[in-house]
Motif scaffolding. Structure first.
Motif, PDB file in Angstrom:
ATOM      1  N   ALA A 101      26.026  51.761-122.287  1.00 35.57           N
ATOM      2  CA  ALA A 101      25.294  51.102-123.456  1.00 35.57           C
ATOM      3  C   ALA A 101      24.051  50.565-122.861  1.00 35.57           C
ATOM      4  O   ALA A 101      23.780  50.066-121.767  1.00 35.57           O
ATOM      5  CB  ALA A 101      25.983  49.972-123.704  1.00 35.57           C
ATOM      6  N   HIS A 102      22.946  50.679-123.609  1.00 37.41           N
ATOM      7  CA  HIS A 102      21.774  50.157-123.157  1.00 37.41           C
ATOM      8  C   HIS A 102      21.077  49.339-124.423  1.00 37.41           C
ATOM      9  O   HIS A 102      20.993  49.829-125.353  1.00 37.41           O
ATOM     10  CB  HIS A 102      20.573  51.389-122.887  1.00 37.41           C
ATOM     11  CG  HIS A 102      19.245  51.028-122.834  1.00 37.41           C
ATOM     12  ND1 HIS A 102      18.960  50.376-121.277  1.00 37.41           N
ATOM     13  CD2 HIS A 102      18.166  50.885-123.341  1.00 37.41           C
ATOM     14  CE1 HIS A 102      17.402  50.132-121.410  1.00 37.41           C
ATOM     15  NE2 HIS A 102      17.173  50.204-122.660  1.00 37.41           N
ATOM     16  N   CYS A 103      20.704  48.250-124.181  1.00 36.54           N
ATOM     17  CA  CYS A 103      20.099  47.030-125.137  1.00 36.54           C
ATOM     18  C   CYS A 103      18.477  47.282-125.195  1.00 36.54           C
ATOM     19  O   CYS A 103      18.081  47.252-124.044  1.00 36.54           O
ATOM     20  CB  CYS A 103      20.349  45.741-124.601  1.00 36.54           C
ATOM     21  SG  CYS A 103      19.535  44.556-125.832  1.00 36.54           S
ATOM     22  N   ARG A 104      18.016  47.616-126.200  1.00 32.89           N
ATOM     23  CA  ARG A 104      16.357  47.937-126.331  1.00 32.89           C
ATOM     24  C   ARG A 104      15.716  46.722-126.198  1.00 32.89           C
ATOM     25  O   ARG A 104      14.696  46.515-126.082  1.00 32.89           O
ATOM     26  CB  ARG A 104      16.209  48.736-127.614  1.00 32.89           C
ATOM     27  CG  ARG A 104      16.567  50.048-127.448  1.00 32.89           C
ATOM     28  CD  ARG A 104      15.888  50.940-128.575  1.00 32.89           C
ATOM     29  NE  ARG A 104      16.330  52.159-128.481  1.00 32.89           N
ATOM     30  CZ  ARG A 104      15.757  52.988-129.542  1.00 32.89           C
ATOM     31  NH1 ARG A 104      15.270  52.712-130.543  1.00 32.89           N
ATOM     32  NH2 ARG A 104      16.532  54.104-129.186  1.00 32.89           N
TER      33      ARG A 104
ATOM     34  N   GLY B 287      23.110  39.190-126.344  1.00 28.83           N
ATOM     35  CA  GLY B 287      23.840  39.029-127.624  1.00 28.83           C
ATOM     36  C   GLY B 287      23.551  39.908-128.880  1.00 28.83           C
ATOM     37  O   GLY B 287      23.933  39.821-130.013  1.00 28.83           O
ATOM     38  N   ASN B 288      22.327  40.646-128.631  1.00 26.83           N
ATOM     39  CA  ASN B 288      21.936  41.843-129.577  1.00 26.83           C
ATOM     40  C   ASN B 288      22.948  42.691-130.077  1.00 26.83           C
ATOM     41  O   ASN B 288      23.744  43.245-129.213  1.00 26.83           O
ATOM     42  CB  ASN B 288      20.748  42.589-129.199  1.00 26.83           C
ATOM     43  CG  ASN B 288      20.272  43.504-129.941  1.00 26.83           C
ATOM     44  OD1 ASN B 288      20.140  43.133-131.249  1.00 26.83           O
ATOM     45  ND2 ASN B 288      19.698  44.623-129.424  1.00 26.83           N
ATOM     46  N   ARG B 289      22.998  42.931-131.366  1.00 28.85           N
ATOM     47  CA  ARG B 289      23.885  43.688-131.896  1.00 28.85           C
ATOM     48  C   ARG B 289      23.178  44.844-132.787  1.00 28.85           C
ATOM     49  O   ARG B 289      23.991  45.791-133.240  1.00 28.85           O
ATOM     50  CB  ARG B 289      24.840  42.918-133.156  1.00 28.85           C
ATOM     51  CG  ARG B 289      25.853  42.178-132.433  1.00 28.85           C
ATOM     52  CD  ARG B 289      26.713  41.507-133.570  1.00 28.85           C
ATOM     53  NE  ARG B 289      27.830  40.822-133.026  1.00 28.85           N
ATOM     54  CZ  ARG B 289      28.845  41.342-132.615  1.00 28.85           C
ATOM     55  NH1 ARG B 289      29.304  42.579-132.815  1.00 28.85           N
ATOM     56  NH2 ARG B 289      29.979  40.567-132.331  1.00 28.85           N
ATOM     57  N   SER B 290      21.888  45.053-132.639  1.00 30.78           N
ATOM     58  CA  SER B 290      21.291  46.035-133.467  1.00 30.78           C
ATOM     59  C   SER B 290      20.297  46.656-132.404  1.00 30.78           C
ATOM     60  O   SER B 290      19.870  46.180-131.584  1.00 30.78           O
ATOM     61  CB  SER B 290      20.337  45.484-134.726  1.00 30.78           C
ATOM     62  OG  SER B 290      19.307  44.778-134.184  1.00 30.78           O
ATOM     63  N   ASP B 291      20.312  47.952-132.959  1.00 31.47           N
ATOM     64  CA  ASP B 291      19.253  49.042-132.002  1.00 31.47           C
ATOM     65  C   ASP B 291      19.575  49.131-130.850  1.00 31.47           C
ATOM     66  O   ASP B 291      18.809  49.375-129.910  1.00 31.47           O
ATOM     67  CB  ASP B 291      17.918  48.649-132.359  1.00 31.47           C
ATOM     68  CG  ASP B 291      16.693  49.783-132.120  1.00 31.47           C
ATOM     69  OD1 ASP B 291      17.284  50.904-132.251  1.00 31.47           O
ATOM     70  OD2 ASP B 291      15.737  49.311-131.689  1.00 31.47           O
ATOM     71  N   ASN B 292      20.973  49.306-130.519  1.00 31.94           N
ATOM     72  CA  ASN B 292      21.380  49.419-128.880  1.00 31.94           C
ATOM     73  C   ASN B 292      21.742  50.768-128.932  1.00 31.94           C
ATOM     74  O   ASN B 292      22.030  51.619-129.826  1.00 31.94           O
ATOM     75  CB  ASN B 292      22.997  48.537-128.734  1.00 31.94           C
ATOM     76  CG  ASN B 292      22.423  47.193-128.717  1.00 31.94           C
ATOM     77  OD1 ASN B 292      21.491  46.579-128.250  1.00 31.94           O
ATOM     78  ND2 ASN B 292      23.312  46.337-129.121  1.00 31.94           N
ATOM     79  N   LEU B 293      21.703  51.419-127.753  1.00 34.23           N
ATOM     80  CA  LEU B 293      21.657  52.778-127.588  1.00 34.23           C
ATOM     81  C   LEU B 293      23.092  53.085-126.678  1.00 34.23           C
ATOM     82  O   LEU B 293      23.413  52.519-125.666  1.00 34.23           O
ATOM     83  CB  LEU B 293      20.794  53.591-126.661  1.00 34.23           C
ATOM     84  CG  LEU B 293      19.384  53.428-126.903  1.00 34.23           C
ATOM     85  CD1 LEU B 293      18.211  53.618-126.111  1.00 34.23           C
ATOM     86  CD2 LEU B 293      19.064  54.294-128.531  1.00 34.23           C
ATOM     87  N   LEU B 294      23.686  54.128-127.200  1.00 33.21           N
ATOM     88  CA  LEU B 294      24.969  54.643-126.553  1.00 33.21           C
ATOM     89  C   LEU B 294      24.444  55.979-125.698  1.00 33.21           C
ATOM     90  O   LEU B 294      24.011  56.995-126.376  1.00 33.21           O
ATOM     91  CB  LEU B 294      26.065  55.289-127.564  1.00 33.21           C
ATOM     92  CG  LEU B 294      27.235  55.685-126.808  1.00 33.21           C
ATOM     93  CD1 LEU B 294      28.306  54.832-126.148  1.00 33.21           C
ATOM     94  CD2 LEU B 294      28.330  56.121-127.967  1.00 33.21           C
TER      95      LEU B 294
END
Length: 89
Positions: A35-38, A74-81
């Motif tokens: 998982a990658h957080c933008r 804690g970001n829940r939007s626009d994360n990459l799998l």
């Protein structure tokens, strides 16, 4: 297909994964999930077997991508799998 410099090129569709149709049960074992957080660029590996045990083996990769939450910010939007194919002998 081989490149003229003996580099192995993947043919179209050879290792393609359709994220909408692919589930944790049908994903080949040589793929690893990350998982990658933008927002904060935090990256972590995902234990696909633990996710399958908790949420079911029929969870699609598209639904898994929607559920990702960054452990850093804690970001829940626009994360990459991200999918990584492990080398095979």
């Amino acid at each position: 297909m081989k490149h003229r410099r003996s580099i192995e090129l993947a043919s179209p569709g050879r290792h393609a994964v359709e994220i909408e149709k692919e589930t944790l049960a049908t994903l080949p074992q040589w793929f690893v999930l990350h998982a990658h957080c933008r927002t904060c660029h935090h990256e972590a590996s995902i234990d696909r077997w633990e996710i399958a045990r908790r949420h079911g083996h029929d969870l699609s990769l598209a639904n898994l991508a929607k559920r990702l939450k960054c452990q850093g910010c804690g970001n829940r939007s626009d994360n990459l799998l991200l999918l990584q194919k492990l080398p095979r002998d």
